[in-house]
Design a protein around this motif. Structure first.
Motif, PDB file in Angstrom:
ATOM      1  N   GLY A 114       0.842  -1.200   0.000  1.00  0.00           N
ATOM      2  CA  GLY A 114       0.000   0.000   0.000  1.00  0.00           C
ATOM      3  C   GLY A 114       0.871   1.241   0.000  1.00  0.00           C
ATOM      4  N   ALA A 115       0.235   2.361   0.273  1.00  0.00           N
ATOM      5  CA  ALA A 115       0.876   3.676   0.127  1.00  0.00           C
ATOM      6  C   ALA A 115       2.149   3.821   0.949  1.00  0.00           C
ATOM      7  CB  ALA A 115      -0.125   4.770   0.494  1.00  0.00           C
ATOM      8  N   GLY A 116       2.254   3.067   2.049  1.00  0.00           N
ATOM      9  CA  GLY A 116       3.455   3.154   2.885  1.00  0.00           C
ATOM     10  C   GLY A 116       4.700   2.724   2.156  1.00  0.00           C
ATOM     11  N   THR A 123       0.629   9.199   2.007  1.00  0.00           N
ATOM     12  CA  THR A 123      -0.294   8.081   2.188  1.00  0.00           C
ATOM     13  C   THR A 123      -1.715   8.649   2.274  1.00  0.00           C
ATOM     14  OG1 THR A 123      -0.130   8.228   4.589  1.00  0.00           O
ATOM     15  CG2 THR A 123       1.485   6.816   3.464  1.00  0.00           C
ATOM     16  N   PHE A 124      -2.663   7.801   2.624  1.00  0.00           N
ATOM     17  CA  PHE A 124      -4.063   8.251   2.668  1.00  0.00           C
ATOM     18  C   PHE A 124      -4.553   8.466   4.096  1.00  0.00           C
ATOM     19  CE2 PHE A 124      -5.019   7.911  -1.750  1.00  0.00           C
ATOM     20  CZ  PHE A 124      -4.128   6.956  -2.228  1.00  0.00           C
ATOM     21  N   ARG A 125      -4.161   7.532   4.992  1.00  0.00           N
ATOM     22  CA  ARG A 125      -4.760   7.545   6.338  1.00  0.00           C
ATOM     23  C   ARG A 125      -3.715   7.618   7.445  1.00  0.00           C
ATOM     24  NH1 ARG A 125      -6.772   4.169   2.947  1.00  0.00           N
ATOM     25  NH2 ARG A 125      -8.971   4.380   2.347  1.00  0.00           N
ATOM     26  N   ASP A 126      -2.488   7.880   7.015  1.00  0.00           N
ATOM     27  CA  ASP A 126      -1.404   7.877   7.971  1.00  0.00           C
ATOM     28  C   ASP A 126      -1.600   8.962   9.019  1.00  0.00           C
ATOM     29  OD1 ASP A 126       2.140   7.458   7.217  1.00  0.00           O
ATOM     30  OD2 ASP A 126       0.926   7.086   8.996  1.00  0.00           O
ATOM     31  N   LEU A 177      -3.598  12.083   2.614  1.00  0.00           N
ATOM     32  CA  LEU A 177      -4.573  12.709   1.720  1.00  0.00           C
ATOM     33  C   LEU A 177      -5.982  12.772   2.290  1.00  0.00           C
ATOM     34  CD1 LEU A 177      -3.312  11.241  -1.685  1.00  0.00           C
ATOM     35  CD2 LEU A 177      -3.053  13.598  -0.835  1.00  0.00           C
ATOM     36  N   TRP A 178      -6.423  11.661   2.890  1.00  0.00           N
ATOM     37  CA  TRP A 178      -7.815  11.686   3.373  1.00  0.00           C
ATOM     38  C   TRP A 178      -7.978  12.436   4.690  1.00  0.00           C
ATOM     39  CZ3 TRP A 178      -8.867  11.417  -1.087  1.00  0.00           C
ATOM     40  CH2 TRP A 178      -8.849  10.309  -1.930  1.00  0.00           C
ATOM     41  N   SER A 179      -6.869  12.928   5.236  1.00  0.00           N
ATOM     42  CA  SER A 179      -7.065  13.816   6.394  1.00  0.00           C
ATOM     43  C   SER A 179      -7.187  15.259   5.923  1.00  0.00           C
ATOM     44  CB  SER A 179      -5.879  13.692   7.357  1.00  0.00           C
ATOM     45  OG  SER A 179      -4.676  14.022   6.681  1.00  0.00           O
ATOM     46  N   LEU A 217      -4.097  -3.369  -8.345  1.00  0.00           N
ATOM     47  CA  LEU A 217      -5.520  -3.602  -8.023  1.00  0.00           C
ATOM     48  C   LEU A 217      -6.340  -2.325  -8.153  1.00  0.00           C
ATOM     49  CD1 LEU A 217      -5.239  -5.770  -4.756  1.00  0.00           C
ATOM     50  CD2 LEU A 217      -5.479  -6.578  -7.134  1.00  0.00           C
ATOM     51  N   HIS A 218      -5.702  -1.167  -7.937  1.00  0.00           N
ATOM     52  CA  HIS A 218      -6.450   0.096  -7.943  1.00  0.00           C
ATOM     53  C   HIS A 218      -6.077   0.968  -9.141  1.00  0.00           C
ATOM     54  CE1 HIS A 218      -7.306  -0.295  -3.353  1.00  0.00           C
ATOM     55  NE2 HIS A 218      -8.029  -1.129  -4.090  1.00  0.00           N
ATOM     56  N   GLY A 219      -5.504   0.368 -10.176  1.00  0.00           N
ATOM     57  CA  GLY A 219      -5.242   1.079 -11.420  1.00  0.00           C
ATOM     58  C   GLY A 219      -3.967   1.908 -11.385  1.00  0.00           C
ATOM     59  N   GLY A 246       3.283  -1.717   4.198  1.00  0.00           N
ATOM     60  CA  GLY A 246       2.840  -0.321   4.095  1.00  0.00           C
ATOM     61  C   GLY A 246       1.389  -0.140   3.733  1.00  0.00           C
ATOM     62  N   THR A 247       0.524  -0.960   4.338  1.00  0.00           N
ATOM     63  CA  THR A 247      -0.904  -0.761   4.100  1.00  0.00           C
ATOM     64  C   THR A 247      -1.670  -0.823   5.410  1.00  0.00           C
ATOM     65  OG1 THR A 247      -2.886  -1.550   2.910  1.00  0.00           O
ATOM     66  CG2 THR A 247      -1.283  -3.234   3.568  1.00  0.00           C
ATOM     67  N   SER A 248      -2.698   0.037   5.505  1.00  0.00           N
ATOM     68  CA  SER A 248      -3.551  -0.006   6.700  1.00  0.00           C
ATOM     69  C   SER A 248      -4.489  -1.209   6.634  1.00  0.00           C
ATOM     70  CB  SER A 248      -4.370   1.288   6.788  1.00  0.00           C
ATOM     71  OG  SER A 248      -5.192   1.428   5.608  1.00  0.00           O
ATOM     72  N   ALA A 249      -4.545  -1.846   5.494  1.00  0.00           N
ATOM     73  CA  ALA A 249      -5.384  -3.050   5.293  1.00  0.00           C
ATOM     74  C   ALA A 249      -6.824  -2.788   5.720  1.00  0.00           C
ATOM     75  CB  ALA A 249      -4.802  -4.234   6.058  1.00  0.00           C
ATOM     76  N   VAL A 292       5.077  -5.439   7.405  1.00  0.00           N
ATOM     77  CA  VAL A 292       6.107  -4.396   7.542  1.00  0.00           C
ATOM     78  C   VAL A 292       5.397  -3.052   7.599  1.00  0.00           C
ATOM     79  CG1 VAL A 292       8.122  -3.295   6.480  1.00  0.00           C
ATOM     80  CG2 VAL A 292       7.774  -5.780   6.247  1.00  0.00           C
ATOM     81  N   ASN A 293       5.464  -2.401   8.780  1.00  0.00           N
ATOM     82  CA  ASN A 293       4.707  -1.173   8.970  1.00  0.00           C
ATOM     83  C   ASN A 293       5.163  -0.546  10.290  1.00  0.00           C
ATOM     84  OD1 ASN A 293       2.531   0.751   9.445  1.00  0.00           O
ATOM     85  ND2 ASN A 293       1.289  -0.468   8.023  1.00  0.00           N
ATOM     86  N   PRO A 294       5.366   0.794  10.327  1.00  0.00           N
ATOM     87  CA  PRO A 294       5.720   1.394  11.629  1.00  0.00           C
ATOM     88  C   PRO A 294       4.543   1.415  12.609  1.00  0.00           C
ATOM     89  CG  PRO A 294       5.624   3.072   9.898  1.00  0.00           C
ATOM     90  CD  PRO A 294       5.438   1.763   9.232  1.00  0.00           C
TER      91      PRO A 294
HETATM   92  N1  APR Z   1       6.922   2.176   5.549  1.00  0.00           N
HETATM   93  C1  APR Z   1       5.928   1.267   5.740  1.00  0.00           C
HETATM   94  N2  APR Z   1       4.662   1.596   6.061  1.00  0.00           N
HETATM   95  C2  APR Z   1       4.390   2.905   6.192  1.00  0.00           C
HETATM   96  C3  APR Z   1       5.361   3.917   6.014  1.00  0.00           C
HETATM   97  C4  APR Z   1       6.670   3.506   5.669  1.00  0.00           C
HETATM   98  N3  APR Z   1       7.660   4.402   5.494  1.00  0.00           N
HETATM   99  N4  APR Z   1       4.761   5.129   6.220  1.00  0.00           N
HETATM  100  C5  APR Z   1       3.470   4.870   6.504  1.00  0.00           C
HETATM  101  N5  APR Z   1       3.250   3.541   6.501  1.00  0.00           N
HETATM  102  C6  APR Z   1       1.999   2.810   6.728  1.00  0.00           C
HETATM  103  C7  APR Z   1       1.012   3.494   7.638  1.00  0.00           C
HETATM  104  O1  APR Z   1       1.257   3.142   8.997  1.00  0.00           O
HETATM  105  C8  APR Z   1      -0.312   2.884   7.141  1.00  0.00           C
HETATM  106  O2  APR Z   1      -0.601   1.682   7.831  1.00  0.00           O
HETATM  107  O3  APR Z   1       1.351   2.720   5.459  1.00  0.00           O
HETATM  108  C9  APR Z   1      -0.047   2.556   5.676  1.00  0.00           C
HETATM  109  C10 APR Z   1      -0.769   3.461   4.708  1.00  0.00           C
HETATM  110  O4  APR Z   1      -2.152   3.220   4.877  1.00  0.00           O
HETATM  111  P1  APR Z   1      -3.179   4.026   3.961  1.00  0.00           P
HETATM  112  O5  APR Z   1      -2.815   5.465   3.965  1.00  0.00           O
HETATM  113  O6  APR Z   1      -4.547   3.609   4.374  1.00  0.00           O
HETATM  114  O7  APR Z   1      -2.878   3.504   2.485  1.00  0.00           O
HETATM  115  P2  APR Z   1      -3.347   2.137   1.850  1.00  0.00           P
HETATM  116  O8  APR Z   1      -3.389   1.051   2.845  1.00  0.00           O
HETATM  117  O9  APR Z   1      -2.512   1.943   0.633  1.00  0.00           O
HETATM  118  O10 APR Z   1      -4.842   2.491   1.385  1.00  0.00           O
HETATM  119  C11 APR Z   1      -5.530   1.527   0.608  1.00  0.00           C
HETATM  120  O11 APR Z   1      -7.258   3.155   0.179  1.00  0.00           O
HETATM  121  O12 APR Z   1      -7.988   5.264  -0.387  1.00  0.00           O
HETATM  122  C12 APR Z   1      -7.709   4.015  -0.867  1.00  0.00           C
HETATM  123  O13 APR Z   1      -7.192   3.621  -3.106  1.00  0.00           O
HETATM  124  C13 APR Z   1      -6.629   4.055  -1.902  1.00  0.00           C
HETATM  125  O14 APR Z   1      -5.138   2.258  -2.490  1.00  0.00           O
HETATM  126  C14 APR Z   1      -5.592   3.054  -1.404  1.00  0.00           C
HETATM  127  C15 APR Z   1      -6.368   2.226  -0.409  1.00  0.00           C
END
Ligand code: APR
Length: 263
Positions: free
Chosen positions: A36-38, A47-50, A56-58, A131-133, A202-205, A227-229
């Motif tokens: 994911g965005a991480g 990222t979106f919800r970090d 972005l979503w904040s 998966l998300h284009g 790097g995804t909030s899953a 793998v995620n902080p």
């Molecule tokens: N390394 C690893 N993980 C990280 C890092 C990093 N340097 N920095 C942030 N993260 C983690 C955050 O702790 C968080 O759990 O990455 C995750 C990002 O989560 P989201 O912002 O929710 O992004 P994502 O999981 O990719 O969102 C899924 O939501 O809005 C939709 O289409 C959008 O594909 C996206 C989907």
């Protein structure tokens, strides 16, 4: 693989977990990554919800900017916002995490990310399941029309019409409420039915159906390494939780591991 000097300082707890994760990997032949965005955060993409202020979503309403209804209500606002995001991509480079994954020549990358940093790090295009284009392509909003084209993020275009059918052109990303690209989704699910290990990076899953791949892999017997902080990302499922950033952890986790030799 040996524990050896991994070249990165980790605290004792992470170091022990890293050793456990490396021992798991060393027994695996079928390994994939779900990101994911991480994964791209250390390349400078938000990222979106970090918890970071630039998430972005904040700052923006996803329903206004990442949904069909938002686009139909104000297409200029949506196109301008994506063009603003695209402008961020101009100088962005793959980070050490992308490169560590790309060094695993046989590993399939299932990603929610719409950037092309995995491909630019060297992952063959056919091994990246978006998966998300892709934010680097536009497509026609008319689902009956299949016109789509690559765009140059450095010179994005304003709202325009499809040259084939005249409907609006829009970013070739999956918006909330839209279906995932069926063939890619089917391939991703099929892969997760038969894994020895899934790296969840790097995804909030929290966004489905994509996030459901983690449980699907687990139900089919796969180990899961997260793998995620943020520990909340591993709250309900990681076999091994590696607390750290992707660019620090992945090179250490994958050093000395060569999936291609495990076939
Ligand atoms: N390394 C690893 N993980 C990280 C890092 C990093 N340097 N920095 C942030 N993260 C983690 C955050 O702790 C968080 O759990 O990455 C995750 C990002 O989560 P989201 O912002 O929710 O992004 P994502 O999981 O990719 O969102 C899924 O939501 O809005 C939709 O289409 C959008 O594909 C996206 C989907």
């Amino acid at each position: 693989m040996s524990e050896g000097n991994l070249g990165v300082e980790f605290d004792a707890a992470v170091g022990a977990k890293l050793g456990q994760a490396r021992r798991i990997l060393n027994r695996c032949n079928r390994v994939a990554a779900f990101s994911g965005a991480g994964l791209s955060a250390e390349s400078g993409l938000p990222t979106f919800r970090d918890s970071e202020p630039d998430a972005l979503w904040s700052r923006y309403d996803p329903m206004e900017l990442a949904s069909v209804s938002g686009f139909e209500a104000n297409p200029v606002r949506v196109i301008d916002w994506y063009n603003w995001r695209r402008a961020n991509y101009a100088g962005v480079q793959p980070n050490a995490a992308h490169r560590a994954l790309a060094a695993q020549s046989r590993m399939i990358q299932i990603t929610q990310n719409v950037d092309d940093l995995l491909e630019r790090a060297g992952v063959p295009r056919q091994q990246v399941y978006h998966l998300h284009g892709s934010i680097l392509r536009d497509r026609c909003q008319n689902s009956a029309c299949e016109y789509n084209e690559r765009i140059d993020p450095a010179s994005p275009q304003p709202l325009r019409s499809c040259p084939h059918c005249g409907a609006h052109m829009r970013p070739a990303v999956v918006w909330f409420g839209e279906n995932l690209p069926q063939a890619i989704w089917d391939r991703a699910q099929g892969l997760c039915l038969a894994l020895d290990c899934l790296l969840v990076i790097g995804t909030s899953a929290t966004v489905y159906p994509a996030a459901g791949l983690i449980e699907l892999a687990r139900q089919c017997g796969s180990r899961v390494i997260v793998v995620n902080p943020d520990p909340r990302a591993a709250a309900d499922g990681g076999d091994v939780y590696l607390a750290g950033s992707a660019a620090a952890v992945l090179p250490a986790l994958l050093e000395g591991f060569d999936l291609a030799s495990h076939s």
